[in-house]
Design an enzyme around this catalytic site. Structure first.
Site, PDB file in Angstrom:
ATOM      1  N   LYS A  54      -7.342  -4.864  -3.268  1.00  0.00           N
ATOM      2  CA  LYS A  54      -7.573  -4.183  -4.380  1.00  0.00           C
ATOM      3  C   LYS A  54      -8.508  -4.827  -4.993  1.00  0.00           C
ATOM      4  CE  LYS A  54      -2.827  -2.863  -4.535  1.00  0.00           C
ATOM      5  NZ  LYS A  54      -0.949  -2.344  -5.125  1.00  0.00           N
ATOM      6  N   GLN A  98       2.500  -6.876  -8.918  1.00  0.00           N
ATOM      7  CA  GLN A  98       2.503  -6.115  -7.245  1.00  0.00           C
ATOM      8  C   GLN A  98       3.797  -6.291  -6.849  1.00  0.00           C
ATOM      9  OE1 GLN A  98       0.217  -5.027  -4.978  1.00  0.00           O
ATOM     10  NE2 GLN A  98       1.524  -5.023  -3.776  1.00  0.00           N
ATOM     11  N   ASP A 121      -1.103   1.802 -12.205  1.00  0.00           N
ATOM     12  CA  ASP A 121      -0.022   1.732 -11.398  1.00  0.00           C
ATOM     13  C   ASP A 121       0.608   3.133 -11.270  1.00  0.00           C
ATOM     14  OD1 ASP A 121       0.279   0.614  -9.027  1.00  0.00           O
ATOM     15  OD2 ASP A 121       0.930  -1.289 -10.344  1.00  0.00           O
TER      16      ASP A 121
HETATM   17  N1  GUN Z   1       4.204  -2.602  -3.770  1.00  0.00           N
HETATM   18  C1  GUN Z   1       3.688  -1.217  -3.044  1.00  0.00           C
HETATM   19  N2  GUN Z   1       3.154  -0.547  -3.256  1.00  0.00           N
HETATM   20  C2  GUN Z   1       3.335  -1.043  -4.729  1.00  0.00           C
HETATM   21  C3  GUN Z   1       2.139   0.061  -5.577  1.00  0.00           C
HETATM   22  O1  GUN Z   1       1.991   0.990  -5.012  1.00  0.00           O
HETATM   23  N3  GUN Z   1       1.700  -1.059  -6.470  1.00  0.00           N
HETATM   24  C4  GUN Z   1       2.261  -2.014  -6.665  1.00  0.00           C
HETATM   25  N4  GUN Z   1       2.129  -3.079  -7.824  1.00  0.00           N
HETATM   26  N5  GUN Z   1       3.184  -3.044  -5.866  1.00  0.00           N
HETATM   27  C5  GUN Z   1       3.239  -1.689  -5.020  1.00  0.00           C
END
Ligand code: GUN
Length: 292
Positions: A54, A98, A121
């Protein structure tokens, strides 16, 4: 005829190129670089890879990013106070925590604490509510990635039967809501589907999956969707990223399903890169939304 491979990696690169221009314009017009703060608690290797990818994507399009790493023993209060600091930091436009979080921390409590305008998110209940009501502030990243893949490959879903397997808060539930909307930022052909949401208590799952014109697999079990569960010429979107002894694989048995489907996303290079591209889209939108 073999299925068309829906190349999420290539699409994500195309979207990144579009975004890089928009980010440059934003910087020129506002003298400010959009910024994402990523929070990583503990040392789960997969989460570490996701966060790194990311941040690299941010760098490619000119979005600033900051990584806050906290040890696995971090308390809920410590994490909440960090979120509070990031909420008040005017330089930070988007906050990404995350998941998953260590067991001692209640995920919902933390996600609820992220300022809704910085919730890139789209996990905050205010943003989920707005999205479900068809007036989104942000769209959730992985569901939006799925919708964008179909849209950009010219596959309309209006009037079609979309079957979603898996009812997670991150993918299954929101993607079902998005496909069922009356209208969307991508137009009415990208939604207006008849949606069936399947889960672990669904009776005769294979029979329901075989009704799907578009089958979305978001279960989190390697190669769970087999050839018997797919109608000839169906479009198959595989959201799974599973680590097995033979390497990465999706929730779909790709080798068995690919000859039956008309189009299919691979794993890797499918939905995963699109999730990241949609996070960048939301971070730029957040910066625009927070202009003084
Ligand atoms: N863990 C698995 N998928 C995601 C996501 O789309 N965002 C976040 N923050 N954590 C995740």
């Amino acid at each position: 005829m073999p299925a068309k491979i829906l190349d999420g990696k290539q699409l994500a690169s195309q979207i990144e190129a579009e975004l890089a221009e928009q980010v440059a314009d934003f910087l020129e017009n506002n003298g400010q670089q959009p910024k994402l703060a990523a929070v990583l608690v503990g040392d789960d290797p997969a989460s570490g890879v996701y966060v790194k990818n990311k941040r690299l994507a941010c760098e490619r399009v000119g979005i600033d990013s900051e990584l806050v790493r906290l040890p696995a023993e971090t308390s809920e209060d410590e994490l909440l106070s960090l979120i509070g600091r990031l909420n008040h930091d005017d330089e930070v436009n988007g906050i990404l925590v995350q998941l998953p979080l260590p067991r001692q921390i209640r995920e919902q409590k933390v996600l609820d604490a992220v300022h809704p305008l910085k919730d890139v998110d789209c996990f905050h209940p205010e943003n989920v509510g707005l999205m479900v009501q068809g007036r989104p502030r942000y769209l959730p990243c992985t569901p939006h990635g799925c919708v964008q893949i179909l849209h950009r490959y010219g596959i309309p879903v209006a009037g079609k039967h979309v079957v979603v397997v898996g009812r997670s808060e991150i993918v299954g539930k929101p993607v079902a809501a998005m496909f069922a909307q009356k209208d969307s930022p991508l137009g009415p052909e990208a939604c207006n589907a008849t949606v069936t949401l399947c889960h672990s208590r669904t009776h005769d799952l294979p029979a329901i999956c075989r009704l799907a014109d578009v089958l979305v697999a978001a279960i989190g079990k390697p190669r769970f969707i087999t050839a018997e569960m797919v109608k000839p010429d169906a479009v198959v979107i595989d959201v799974g990223i599973n680590r097995t002894e033979q390497g990465l694989c999706g929730d779909v048995d790709f080798a068995a399903v690919e000859p039956i489907a008309s189009a299919i996303t691979p794993v890797p290079r499918g939905v995963g890169p699109m999730t990241i591209a949609m996070l960048l889209v939301n971070t730029l939108a957040a910066a625009r939304g927070q202009l003084a």
